[in-house]
Design an enzyme around this catalytic site. Structure first.
Site, short mmCIF file in Angstrom:
data_model
loop_
_atom_site.label_atom_id
_atom_site.label_comp_id
_atom_site.label_asym_id
_atom_site.label_seq_id
_atom_site.Cartn_x
_atom_site.Cartn_y
_atom_site.Cartn_z
N ASP A 215 -9.58 0.44 -10.10
CA ASP A 215 -10.21 -0.78 -9.60
C ASP A 215 -9.61 -1.12 -8.24
OD1 ASP A 215 -7.64 -1.67 -10.38
OD2 ASP A 215 -8.44 -2.22 -12.35
N ASP B 108 -8.23 -4.10 -5.62
CA ASP B 108 -7.76 -5.47 -5.43
C ASP B 108 -7.65 -5.75 -3.94
OD1 ASP B 108 -7.44 -5.57 -8.18
OD2 ASP B 108 -5.34 -4.95 -8.10
N ASP C 175 6.48 -4.39 -6.42
CA ASP C 175 7.55 -3.66 -7.11
C ASP C 175 8.04 -2.40 -6.38
OD1 ASP C 175 5.10 -2.52 -7.73
OD2 ASP C 175 5.34 -2.63 -9.91
P1 ATP Z 1 -2.43 0.36 -12.42
O1 ATP Z 1 -3.62 -0.51 -12.18
O2 ATP Z 1 -2.65 1.81 -12.44
O3 ATP Z 1 -1.58 -0.14 -13.51
P2 ATP Z 1 -1.36 -0.99 -10.20
O4 ATP Z 1 -0.25 -0.66 -9.26
O5 ATP Z 1 -2.68 -1.34 -9.59
O6 ATP Z 1 -1.48 0.21 -11.16
P3 ATP Z 1 -1.45 -3.56 -11.38
O7 ATP Z 1 -0.75 -4.05 -12.60
O8 ATP Z 1 -2.93 -3.53 -11.33
O9 ATP Z 1 -0.85 -2.13 -11.11
O10 ATP Z 1 -0.88 -4.43 -10.18
C1 ATP Z 1 -1.42 -4.43 -8.88
C2 ATP Z 1 -0.31 -4.53 -7.86
O11 ATP Z 1 0.46 -5.72 -8.09
C3 ATP Z 1 0.70 -3.40 -7.91
O12 ATP Z 1 0.29 -2.28 -7.16
C4 ATP Z 1 1.94 -4.05 -7.32
O13 ATP Z 1 1.87 -4.11 -5.92
C5 ATP Z 1 1.84 -5.46 -7.85
N1 ATP Z 1 2.57 -5.60 -9.12
C6 ATP Z 1 2.08 -5.41 -10.37
N2 ATP Z 1 3.02 -5.62 -11.29
C7 ATP Z 1 4.14 -5.96 -10.63
C8 ATP Z 1 5.44 -6.33 -11.04
N3 ATP Z 1 5.77 -6.34 -12.31
N4 ATP Z 1 6.33 -6.64 -10.07
C9 ATP Z 1 5.98 -6.63 -8.76
N5 ATP Z 1 4.78 -6.29 -8.33
C10 ATP Z 1 3.85 -5.97 -9.23
MG MG Z 2 -4.46 -2.03 -10.71
#
Ligand code: ATP
Ligand code: MG
Length: 464
Positions: A77, A79, A153
């Site tokens: 997805d 963002d 993160d």
């Molecule tokens: P996926 O969707 O594959 O889990 P993602 O990196 O997109 O990976 P999301 O949980 O959708 O993970 O989060 C979007 C973004 O928000 C991450 O790429 C990161 O920049 C930030 N993020 C998410 N969780 C955390 C966290 N626990 N601490 C700090 N930043 C975070």
């Molecule tokens: Mg994501």
């Protein structure tokens, strides 16, 4: 005096560090260096950025999507991060709604696709926003792009792609880390894990999923801090566990969790399971099959996966109860209840999944009765397909007769006429070796915990 004041106001001061991270201008990485193929970017995400730009705001595609695009994977997805507030964003789109109470963001809806659009956020730094372990409880303050990057993160998750210029803004050398295949946390690792222990799990997932190594300093504190996982709300752990199990590299994730001692707060039974003879084989097979399905773009069912992860334990306790003289079905009921009780203390598996897991498990002994109407009744069960797939796993590990398992699979795949023929055939044959004796069949006492019917859940493992 006035001169002094004016010069003080206009002399640039050395910027204060954000979250202990030294400040510097970001890299502006051009297309030739990051290699993102713009054709893989959602046109709706581009549209959201365009509209925000037209209204004078900054807007970037951010997070997992940029990371995946750089490694050439199709993002799940998209963002967007922007300096517009939710109230400023919403009126710019025909279908947009503000969601979230703690940190409000906007869902911009285009048919099936939702583009999550959030305002740059600063991380709360004062003491009151963390619990006694340093875990962040509140981080709902709007901030600048730079602050937004610092509170993310890992360096590879703090990248901002501007689809108009095709430039990636990179404050923490994330592009270089991705190209070197390294996961590195932003800031002081121990502090960042204390703020949010789930980051330790995310670290393992990204390493497994993208085939990356974990930077030594990022990895070093994890073993000693693994116990902090226990303070994380069970529902968040469940979400993360599900992401790990469905990322296409589930087996690698679980191995990494175990190697760092992170599984103890999530799947306390994992150690027991993996150390039992046959246990590892069963879980490994289930996860390997899941990984293959995920990588070929098929859906998988969380309840099937959790049922597989906990089966060894259920099976063992089931045998124990039977050895103590209980009848098979009530014995299974007892085993299921005790395993679920032990497990949900740590990781709350959502109720709708638990009810599907029970159905999958409770159908297992019923596969041994094929005569009369029982096979037809089985076919009508809402979780029949998942339970039948589960039976295949048990057959593949030698737990049940593989001829019996294949027969059920054939029945599942057959059309109505073929099914009727198979069942007629069976009625004419002497009882097959896999069928339960008639004595067992008459005892149809159901455990009281058996669910009444299938609740809506995810698609059965093999359904499509
Ligand atoms: P996926 O969707 O594959 O889990 P993602 O990196 O997109 O990976 P999301 O949980 O959708 O993970 O989060 C979007 C973004 O928000 C991450 O790429 C990161 O920049 C930030 N993020 C998410 N969780 C955390 C966290 N626990 N601490 C700090 N930043 C975070
Ligand atoms: Mg994501």
């Amino acid at each position: 005096m006035i001169k002094k004041l004016i010069s003080k106001l206009f002399t640039p001061r050395a910027p204060r560090p954000i979250l202990g991270v030294k400040r510097h201008a970001p890299l502006r990485v051009p297309k030739e260096k990051h290699g993102i193929d713009r054709r893989l970017v959602s046109r709706h995400a581009i549209k959201v950025c365009d509209v925000l730009h037209e209204h004078g705001y900054e807007a970037y595609i951010v997070g997992g999507a940029v990371r995946d695009l750089i490694v050439g994977a199709q993002p799940k997805d998209f963002d967007i991060a922007t300096n517009a507030t939710p109230e400023q964003i919403q009126p710019l789109f025909r279908r947009a709604r503000i969601i979230g109470r703690r940190f409000r963001l906007v869902h911009v809806v285009f048919g099936q696709e939702i583009i999550e659009t959030s305002t740059f956020r600063a991380s709360g730094t004062d003491e009151q926003t963390t619990d006694e372990h340093g875990r962040i409880l509140r981080d709902n303050v709007f901030g600048t792009l730079e602050e937004d990057a610092a509170r993310r993160d890992f360096t590879l998750n703090a990248l901002y792609y501007d689809p108009a210029t095709e430039i990636v803004i990179d404050y923490h050398n994330g592009v270089a880390d991705l190209q070197k295949k390294v996961v590195g946390i932003i800031g002081d690792p121990a502090k960042r894990y204390r703020e949010d222990p789930v980051r330790m799990l995310r670290c393992m997932r990204f390493a497994a999923k993208l085939g990356l190594t974990i930077a030594p300093a990022t990895k070093a504190p994890i073993r000693d801090m693994a116990h902090l996982i226990e303070n994380v709300p069970a529902s968040r752990l469940f979400d993360e566990m599900l992401k790990m199990l469905t990322c296409g590299h589930a087996l690698d994730c679980l191995r990494r969790l175990r190697a760092e001692g992170l599984h103890k707060g999530m799947l306390p039974l994992l150690d027991v399971v993996l150390e039992q003879p046959g246990g590892e084989q069963f879980v490994k097979l289930a996860l390997e099959r899941t990984d293959v399905r995920v990588r070929s773009g098929k859906s998988i069912s969380p309840s099937f996966l959790f049922a597989a992860l906990l089966w060894q334990q259920v099976n063992q306790r089931w045998q124990q109860h039977q050895a103590a003289g209980e009848l098979p079905i009530p014995a299974l009921g007892q085993a299921v209840d005790s395993v679920l009780d032990d497990q949900t203390e740590k990781l709350a598996i959502q109720r709708r999944f638990v009810s599907d897991m029970r159905e999958i498990w409770f159908m297992q002994p019923r596969f041994e009765r094929r005569q009369g109407k029982s096979a037809w009744r089985m076919l009508e069960q809402p979780r029949f397909r998942a339970a039948c797939d589960f039976l295949q796993l048990r057959a593949a590990t030698g737990e049940v007769d593989s001829v019996l398992a294949q027969w059920w699979m054939d029945l599942a795949d057959a059309g109505d006429a073929e099914r009727a023929a198979m069942l007629e055939d069976l009625a004419r044959q002497p009882r097959a070796s896999g069928d339960a004796p008639a004595r067992k069949r008459r005892r149809r006492s159901k455990p009281k915990t058996h669910p009444a019917g299938g609740e809506g859940g995810a698609a059965p493992a093999g359904a499509e």
